[in-house]
Design a protein around this motif. Structure first.
Motif, PDB file in Angstrom:
ATOM      1  N   ALA C 154       0.911  -1.020   0.092  1.00 12.97           N
ATOM      2  CA  ALA C 154      -0.010   0.070   0.105  1.00 12.97           C
ATOM      3  C   ALA C 154       0.900   1.279  -0.013  1.00 12.97           C
ATOM      4  O   ALA C 154       1.999   1.270   0.662  1.00 12.97           O
ATOM      5  CB  ALA C 154      -0.658   0.217   1.261  1.00 12.97           C
ATOM      6  N   PRO C 194      -1.439  -2.132  -5.484  1.00  5.93           N
ATOM      7  CA  PRO C 194      -2.037  -0.902  -4.721  1.00  5.93           C
ATOM      8  C   PRO C 194      -2.157   0.461  -5.594  1.00  5.93           C
ATOM      9  O   PRO C 194      -1.364   0.425  -6.816  1.00  5.93           O
ATOM     10  CB  PRO C 194      -0.921  -0.537  -3.794  1.00  5.93           C
TER      11      PRO C 194
ATOM     12  N   ASP D  16       6.193   1.100   3.956  1.00  8.27           N
ATOM     13  CA  ASP D  16       4.875   1.704   4.447  1.00  8.27           C
ATOM     14  C   ASP D  16       5.180   2.912   5.106  1.00  8.27           C
ATOM     15  O   ASP D  16       3.962   3.366   5.761  1.00  8.27           O
ATOM     16  CB  ASP D  16       4.449   0.840   5.496  1.00  8.27           C
TER      17      ASP D  16
END
Lengths: 254, 254, 254, 254
Positions: C154, C194, D16
């Protein structure tokens, strides 16, 4: 006559004819002149002799490439992000040809030409060099055309340019003065700085007849050739992408 | 071996020697090769023959300049704002060498090379041209290498490039196919578009041995020479500043 | 009326007044609008609401920098050679914002806007996404806006942009369609990609009202800020010069 | 520790999380800071106050555009040749922001900051201005920050910047000294040159806290916004192509 500023001697075209440097491109230039000869013609308005041509090419090839320089790396990294736009990558490479790299060729040309221009008829070049070096050193200024971070003892391009100029009868006052400048520096400073390749190139171009104010532009022609080659190689064997990943890795916190 | 990607065949240097294209720069390249020959060597890893060299120079001079083009004007206007940075003005001029101007040389090279590459052994080039033109016209796509806004009937560079290639025994399949493409277009469309100078240049370079993917970069070497000349002229006879003042005046409300 | 093309709505000046975007620069813009608001005004001819402004800034800061990217490295290496010309170093950094980096924001904007534009009134966006993904996959084409080399699971910018858009009542059809596109891809391909930050940025900008064809340019404003910071840091803590010396060392034969 | 130079404070990312200026991009910057605020943070390592932010934006919008300048025209002409590469057209426009246009903002910043830096504690700024102007005039040097080719009497941006700075309590020694410099010039030269917008911008930025050596880069952020708008307009209402045709016609022999 408000229109008259919008014109150029360099080139023009009509539906059935293209002129360049006062000549018919198709009939008189293509097949008869090299790119190097045309570049000199466009800057000076006369074609170079064979000896001048040889010197011009010697200078251009001497400055075309120097390995993985900042300029070559910038071009390659730009290609990584915009491979569809090779002109952008070449432009990025040229943008690094400023006061530190390649620009010194033009700076040396201007330095020598101004010194000779204001020294009167038949100046004593060795004495002029002493005065120039003394003044620069007093003012704490760098002396253009000498010293190189890699070629600390002698720049291999320099001796070759002087030898070629002598061979072609083109070893003129700018190359000569530059040699005296290096000698004067060594004596005054008590340590050796060689005439570097960019400086010798700038001096040689002025001796050949390139206007001093155009030297900084002229040498970009050679560098473009080197950059184009780096980008062709980058297509086949990329450096930009792995260099990014390595920089990412090395710059990241654990 | 994480280091191994960071290398180049093009150039390298040690304190006392500079290598370029596998050769000693000072001993073997300077004085012996022209810039054009070096550019070909760096792209193909072998030196060009005299005939190849003549074709390469013919192409480079043919694309060096075309008068007050958008590219030349952009370089001059950039110089107006940053005269201390001639590399920036040259870069600005090169940045306009994209899909509309100059880029078509490389696009034509790729178009022809891909067509020939996928046509099998000894293809019938006239028939191949008919198929290419039919497919492009059906898809509503432009055909690379033909048509010119100024040279509507014939581009004067084209006939000269074909003649030179024939003279040098270098009129190969890419130039031949491009001629057939123009013929097929004229018959199918019922109107004449000439082979343009950029298209003929791209085809000629591939016939000479420049890799099709490097054509778009290669022609920038010629354009750099033209831009450098425009900037030397701009120093002496400025266009940028009066053009700004004229634009200011014409774009202002009464 | 041959003069009439030479005009602009964007800005003009007389000796005592400067107009920008139809407003008096000194009286109405300076002190009253941020740069981000002015940029939107100049592209759309109306000032953004507070909610639109917040989204525009969120997008611009999200694309300002991503560490030692190829673009930042190219800017820094260009500065190494031409420190007197910071505009050249910024330009070099922007030149890498093409089809691979940053350009995808604009490509995603155009992809989504064209799909929605040709889908008729109140299209079923989930069904449209399935058709788009199917067609792209069949043609072997990449799908704009999804996938990232670093943020594989992500992209942290994506969720934040969707949340902000929802907060401001600006989560429109382009962001919505992009979400469906990613879902459709995952189902069809059987693996997760993503929505990336550039894609979400492009979709968000169109939902806010930036013309899709201007997205690729708009995001460069953010990147310029990041590059300017890299060059200030490069002045104080140089990377370009030591990177060159390391490249030199690693690429040299023993 | 040969790796340690390859790092940056500006930005970094892990799969992330993305950090920028020491903050979490998604959580703390997006939605909470404007682009202008982020730019200041990246240059100074602290976020600006509301008053500083208002001044920064006032400066950036004041330098975003000035109509059909050489820089805007160069960007538009570059777009004409390479419309697929908007980053190239923006880069071309920025390349003209040198010593003549826009660069004077940074030059004024450095001139004032150096003067104040070497003037000791609590200098008499009016007396300092007299000394600076006297020295420059004696040396035949231009005085940075005063005079404008169009705004000969008063640059409308100047009074507004001074008023805003006063309003925000940010009228510091650099703006003050610049005012004295203009006064001293007028008295010594016996003719009026106003403080120009670029000069006032440079002084205001230093008073706000932008490092003087970063001013020349900082103002490019504003100019990028103006150039992006010109290129959007160029897409819809082209100037580049008709300007070329007009230049072609006017520069051609009868």
């Amino acid at each position: 006559v408000p229109d008259e500023y919008l014109r150029t001697w360099i080139g023009s075209s009509t539906p059935d004819r293209i002129m360049i440097g006062g000549r018919d491109l198709a009939a008189d230039v293509m097949g008869n002149m090299t790119l190097t000869q045309l570049a000199f013609l466009l800057l000076t308005r006369h074609a170079p002799t064979p000896g001048q041509t040889r010197m011009l090419d010697a200078v251009l090839v001497s400055l075309a490439d120097h390995g993985l320089t900042p300029s070559a790396l910038a071009a390659r990294l730009t290609y990584t992000g915009a491979p569809e736009s090779v002109q952008g990558a070449v432009a990025a490479g040229l943008l690094g040809a400023g006061s530190v790299f390649l620009g010194p060729a033009g700076d040396t040309a201007l330095f020598l030409a101004e010194a000779i221009g204001s020294a009167g008829d038949r100046p004593d070049l060795a004495a002029l060099a002493v005065r120039l070096v003394t003044a620069r050193r007093r003012a704490g200024q760098r002396i253009p055309g000498i010293g190189h971070p890699v070629h600390k003892d002698a720049d291999p391009r320099t001796a070759r340019l002087y030898a070629l100029a002598a061979e072609e009868g083109l070893l003129g006052p700018h190359l000569e003065l530059l040699g005296h400048v290096a000698d004067a520096h060594d004596r005054q400073a008590g340590r050796h700085l060689p005439v570097n390749g960019a400086g010798a190139a700038g001096a040689a171009l002025v001796d050949v007849g390139v206007p001093p104010g155009s030297v900084r532009g002229f040498v970009l022609i050679g560098r473009t050739a080197g950059l184009v080659a780096h980008l062709a190689e980058e297509q086949a064997e990329p450096i930009g992408m792995p260099l990014w990943l390595e920089a990412e890795r090395r710059s990241s916190p654990e």
